[in-house]
Design a protein around this motif. Structure first.
Motif, PDB file in Angstrom:
ATOM      1  N   TYR A 134       0.834  -1.205   0.000  1.00  0.00           N
ATOM      2  CA  TYR A 134       0.000   0.000   0.000  1.00  0.00           C
ATOM      3  C   TYR A 134       0.870   1.256   0.000  1.00  0.00           C
ATOM      4  O   TYR A 134       0.562   2.245  -0.690  1.00  0.00           O
ATOM      5  N   LEU A 227      -5.012  -8.001  -1.453  1.00  0.00           N
ATOM      6  CA  LEU A 227      -4.755  -6.562  -1.331  1.00  0.00           C
ATOM      7  C   LEU A 227      -3.442  -6.194  -2.021  1.00  0.00           C
ATOM      8  O   LEU A 227      -3.342  -5.144  -2.667  1.00  0.00           O
ATOM      9  N   SER A 231      -3.018  -3.713  -5.232  1.00  0.00           N
ATOM     10  CA  SER A 231      -2.087  -2.578  -5.211  1.00  0.00           C
ATOM     11  C   SER A 231      -1.126  -2.640  -6.384  1.00  0.00           C
ATOM     12  O   SER A 231      -0.905  -1.631  -7.086  1.00  0.00           O
TER      13      SER A 231
END
Length: 346
Positions: A134, A227, A231
Motif C-alpha cells: 500500500y 490486497l 495494489s
C-alpha cells in the motif's frame, strides 16, 4: 536412531479415561531420516541463523540512524526486518538444540507456545507485506498526496495494527488445536510445531478444526495477498503509462524487491496450506515450510539492500564509520598501553 525415537514416543504418552492417550511430550522428527548429516545440518542452520540476525539487524540500524532513510518505506522495512528476527527465533533455536542434542523432545506447553508465536508472527508478516504494498501504491499512484497519506501517525498505526491484528485469533486457534485428544502418536513429522502435522496426530474427526485452519489461512493469508495484488495491478498500470523509459525503469526498480519477497513467501506458504493433502507428501511439505520459515528470511535483507541504492549507500557509510571507530580504538590502545597492541597482533 529408530529405537531412541520409539522410547521417546512411549515416554511422551499418558493413558487417560476411555483408553485414550493424551500427550505430555512430543518428538519433532525434523531431519531424523538423515542420521549421518546431523552435524552438517547443525552447522548449516547455525550459519543461516547468524546471517539472518546480522543481516536484518544491519537493516534496522541503518534505517533508524541514517538521516536519508527517515521515510515511511524504510520505517516499514525496519519493522519487517525485526519481524523476521522474531519469526525465525521462534523456530530455529529449538531446531538447532534438537540437532545438537539429538533428543528431539518438546513438552506440550513448549509446543503450544512455539505454534502460537509462529502463527501470530506469520499473520503479522502477511499484513505487513500488504501495508508495504500500500505504501508503494500511494508513492507511485498518488505521489502528491504521499506525505499527507503516509505520515508518521498513519505509518505507526498500520505497523501496530499488523502486529496485533492476528493475536486473538491465533491464540484461539492454538487453544483449539491442543484441546484435541491425541492418541495416534506423539511424533510430529516436521522440524517445528506446525498446525497441520500436529492435527494429524489427533484422534477422531478433525474436519472442523481443519476447516478452521483453512478459513484462518484464507483470512490472514489470502486477504492480504489479494490486497497486494490489487495494489500492484494499479502500480504496474501507472508505471506503464509513464512517458519515459527511465521513469518506468525507476518505478519497477522501486517495487521489484518487495514483489520478489511477496512471491517467495506467499508462494511457498500457499502450496503448503492450501494444496490438498493427497497431493503433497510429508517430505515436500517439510521442505516448503523450511523454505518460507528460514530460507526466505535469510534472503530478505539481501534482496532489499542489493536492489536499493539508498540502503547500499547507508550500509557503506555505517560500516566505514564503524571501521574508523575500531581503528581509532586500536590506535588509542596502542598509544596508551603499547603492550596491548602486541598482544592483539600476536
Amino acid at each position: 536412531m529408530e529405537f531412541t525415537l520409539v522410547k521417546q514416543m512411549k515416554r511422551g504418552m499418558k493413558t487417560a479415561e476411555g483408553n485414550v492417550s493424551t500427550m505430555t511430550q512430543y518428538v519433532l522428527l525434523g531431519f531424523s531420516d538423515l542420521p549421518n548429516l546431523q552435524g552438517f545440518l547443525f552447522g548449516v542452520f547455525f550459519i543461516i541463523y547468524i546471517i539472518i540476525i546480522i543481516g536484518n539487524s544491519l537493516v534496522i540500524i541503518v534505517t533508524r540512524l541514517d538521516p536519508t532513510l527517515q521515510k515511511p518505506m524504510y520505517f516499514l522495512l525496519a519493522n519487517f526486518s525485526f519481524l523476521e528476527i522474531c519469526y525465525v527465533s521462534a523456530i530455529l533455536p529449538r531446531m538447532l538444540l534438537n540437532l545438537w542434542t539429538q533428543q528431539r523432545r518438546i513438552s506440550l506447553g513448549e509446543c503450544a507456545t512455539q505454534m502460537c508465536f509462529f502463527l501470530m508472527l506469520g499473520a503479522t508478516e502477511c499484513f505487513l507485506l500488504a501495508v508495504m504494498a500500500y505504501d508503494r501504491y500511494v508513492a507511485i499512484c498518488n505521489p502528491l498526496h504521499y506525505p499527507l497519506v503516509m505520515n508518521q501517525k498513519m505509518c505507526t498505526q498500520l505497523a501496530v495494527g499488523s502486529w496485533v491484528i492476528g493475536i486473538p485469533v491465533q491464540i484461539g486457534l492454538t487453544v483449539q488445536i491442543f484441546s484435541l485428544n491425541f492418541c495416534k502418536s506423539n511424533r510430529i513429522n516436521s522440524f517445528f510445531c506446525d498446525t497441520l502435522p500436529v492435527i494429524k496426530l489427533a484422534c477422531g474427526d478433525t474436519f472442523d478444526i481443519e476447516v478452521f485452519v483453512y478459513v484462518e489461512t484464507m483470512l490472514f493469508g489470502a486477504v492480504p495477498f489479494m490486497l497486494i495484488l490489487t495494489s500492484y495491478s494499479k502500480i504496474i498500470s501507472t508505471i506503464l503509462k509513464l512517458p519515459t523509459d527511465s521513469g518506468r525503469a525507476k518505478g519497477f526498480s522501486t517495487c521489484s524487491s518487495h514483489l520478489l519477497v511477496v512471491v517467495l513467501f506467499f508462494g511457498s506458504a500457499t502450496i503448503t496450506y492450501l494444496t490438498p493433502k493427497s497431493n503433497t507428501s510429508a517430505r515436500t511439505a517439510k521442505l516448503l515450510s523450511l523454505f518460507y520459515t528460514i530460507v526466505t528470511p535469510m534472503f530478505n535483507p539481501m534482496i532489499y539492500s542489493l536492489r536499493n541504492k539508498d540502503v547500499i549507500a547507508a550500509l557503506r557509510k555505517f560500516l566505514c564509520q564503524e571501521t574508523i571507530k575500531a581503528l581509532q580504538f586500536l590506535l588509542f590502545l596502542s598509544l596508551s598501553r603499547p603492550d596491548t597492541i602486541k598482544i592483539i597482533a600476536y
